[in-house]
Design an enzyme around this catalytic site. Structure first.
Site, mmCIF file in Angstrom:
data_model
loop_
_atom_site.group_PDB
_atom_site.id
_atom_site.type_symbol
_atom_site.label_atom_id
_atom_site.label_comp_id
_atom_site.label_asym_id
_atom_site.label_seq_id
_atom_site.Cartn_x
_atom_site.Cartn_y
_atom_site.Cartn_z
ATOM 1 C CE LYS A 185 -6.036 6.697 3.316
ATOM 2 N NZ LYS A 185 -4.837 6.706 4.122
HETATM 3 C C1 PLP Z 1 -3.819 5.913 5.014
HETATM 4 C C2 PLP Z 1 -3.898 5.733 6.488
HETATM 5 C C3 PLP Z 1 -2.910 6.216 7.353
HETATM 6 C C4 PLP Z 1 -1.580 6.726 6.891
HETATM 7 O O1 PLP Z 1 -1.643 7.780 6.020
HETATM 8 P P1 PLP Z 1 -0.299 8.220 5.268
HETATM 9 O O2 PLP Z 1 -0.600 9.624 4.823
HETATM 10 O O3 PLP Z 1 -0.109 7.281 4.122
HETATM 11 O O4 PLP Z 1 0.818 8.167 6.239
HETATM 12 C C5 PLP Z 1 -3.113 6.153 8.717
HETATM 13 N N1 PLP Z 1 -4.228 5.599 9.220
HETATM 14 C C6 PLP Z 1 -5.197 5.079 8.430
HETATM 15 C C7 PLP Z 1 -6.413 4.493 9.053
HETATM 16 C C8 PLP Z 1 -5.041 5.114 7.033
HETATM 17 O O5 PLP Z 1 -5.978 4.562 6.251
#
Ligand code: PLP
Length: 384
Positions: A185
């Site tokens: 991210k």
């Molecule tokens: C990455 C992601 C998540 C989950 O994030 P985590 O921190 O890995 O639990 C949820 N929603 C979307 C749209 C994502 O891309």
């Protein structure tokens, strides 16, 4: 051919490394002073008097948020089909049902009209997902929610930092916003997430449920003057706290977030210009040109005139040492949701069409100008 260019890489600096080492040497490696500092820093970054709760993933954060606003068995929560499965699964953790709707064909964000059509007597909440880092039509979504007495929990996993009409995502009038610090991210703690809200009751409930339903957190127990052995369990909670080891990374990533964002914006601009004469649909930009797109992803869609289809394009790019990805395989195609809710592609024409043509190109701060040029040259060579 040179080395493999991965689809994504985190940018971890010396400050992050030094802080982690300091935590390791400090004797307090789980949730404690760093997590507290990270929460305070994050809340002040978002602004607008919000409070922030650090958790060990955005999935955990979404679960806590839905629990805190009272989602339970029999309830329905409206979400886009064009998202990651985490957005849907947390609804089921609570015994409620996701209601999948289509996206806008241009932005690939949840369609406000589709939300309106999906509202039933059981609907309790909406989870808009700001796809790739572009804000959803929040004015319409919040108005629809108000008119129908629905709660809004924003899945902001892609949207740090994103603005909507000049306001940061996280500071809008929704009930809760949840960010992700997963490894790929826009900023990372390895695994981690942040729950942000202005609602004191929601915050209090998330704090308790994040740590076993205990009314006092571990650091407080070991540092306050009340006897450290005493605590009360007030609910059957979860184990979702963020350790200081992760918060140590987050504190420094947050400091660099605005400079990361500038670099991402410049890279997106360069891709836009480089592909403007190709048979591809470039990602949508904010309706207000002054708004910020977080560019977690750079999603292009190959038109039918392109020389290669999407699958062959990704295969060819891999042969040339460039990692690409697809966002998303819509949930209406995933067996658990497709079969469980009898979903068919014709119910989601925009998501379906986007999915078949979409490819996400590498865009991250550790890419050099040369790396990006290499992606551009290969895309042009394969598609033109
Ligand atoms: C990455 C992601 C998540 C989950 O994030 P985590 O921190 O890995 O639990 C949820 N929603 C979307 C749209 C994502 O891309």
């Amino acid at each position: 051919m040179s080395t493999f260019l991965p689809f994504a890489l985190p940018e971890i600096g010396q400050e992050e490394i030094d802080e982690v080492i300091a935590v390791l040497k400090s004797g307090w490696i789980t949730t404690g002073p760093r997590a507290k500092q990270f929460e305070a820093d994050f809340a002040s970054y978002i602004g607008g008097d919000v409070e922030a709760i650090a958790v060990n993933s955005a999935t955990a954060g979404l679960h806590l948020a839905l629990e805190a606003i009272g989602i339970g068995p029999g309830d329905e929560v409206i979400i886009p089909s064009y998202t990651f499965t985490a957005t849907a699964e947390v609804i089921r953790y609570l015994g409620a049902d996701p209601v999948f709707v289509d996206v806008d064909a241009k932005t690939l964000n949840i369609s406000p009209d589709a939300i309106q059509r999906a509202i039933s007597a059981r609907t309790k909440a909406i989870i808009p997902v700001h796809f790739a880092g572009l804000a959803c039509e929040m004015t319409e979504i919040l108005a629809t929610a108000r008119r129908n007495g629905l709660r809004v929990v924003e899945d902001a996993a892609h949207s740090l930092p994103t603005t909507y009409h000049g306001q940061k995502i996280g500071s809008l009038e929704s009930d809760v916003t949840v960010f992700s610090f997963y490894a790929n991210k826009t900023m990372t703690t390895g695994e981690g997430g942040m729950v942000v809200s202005r609602d004191k009751e929601v915050i209090a409930r998330c704090k308790v449920m994040r740590l076993h339903g205990i009314s006092r957190d571990a650091f407080d127990r070991y540092t306050s003057d009340k006897p450290s052995w005493f605590y009360e369990v007030v609910a059957p909670g979860f184990k979702y706290n963020m350790p200081d080891l992760a918060a140590a990374v987050g504190i420094h990533q947050l400091k660099r977030l605005d400079s990361f964002a500038v670099k991402r914006e410049n890279m997106a601009k360069r891709y836009d210009e480089a592909f403007s004469d190709l048979p591809v649909i470039s990602p949508a930009r904010p309706a207000m040109p002054t708004d910020i797109h977080a560019w977690h992803l750079y999603p292009v869609r190959l038109m039918s005139e392109a020389r290669l289809g999407r699958d062959d394009f990704i295969k060819e790019m891999a042969k040339r040492g460039i990692g690409c990805s697809v966002h998303f395989i819509p949930l209406h195609r995933q067996p658990v949701w497709r079969d469980g809710y009898k979903l068919t592609p014709d119910q989601f024409p925009a998501s379906e069409k986007a999915y078949l043509a979409e490819v996400s190109l590498p865009l991250y701060t550790r890419m050099s100008d040369v790396d990006q040029q290499r992606v551009i040259d290969n895309v042009r060579d394969l598609i033109y």
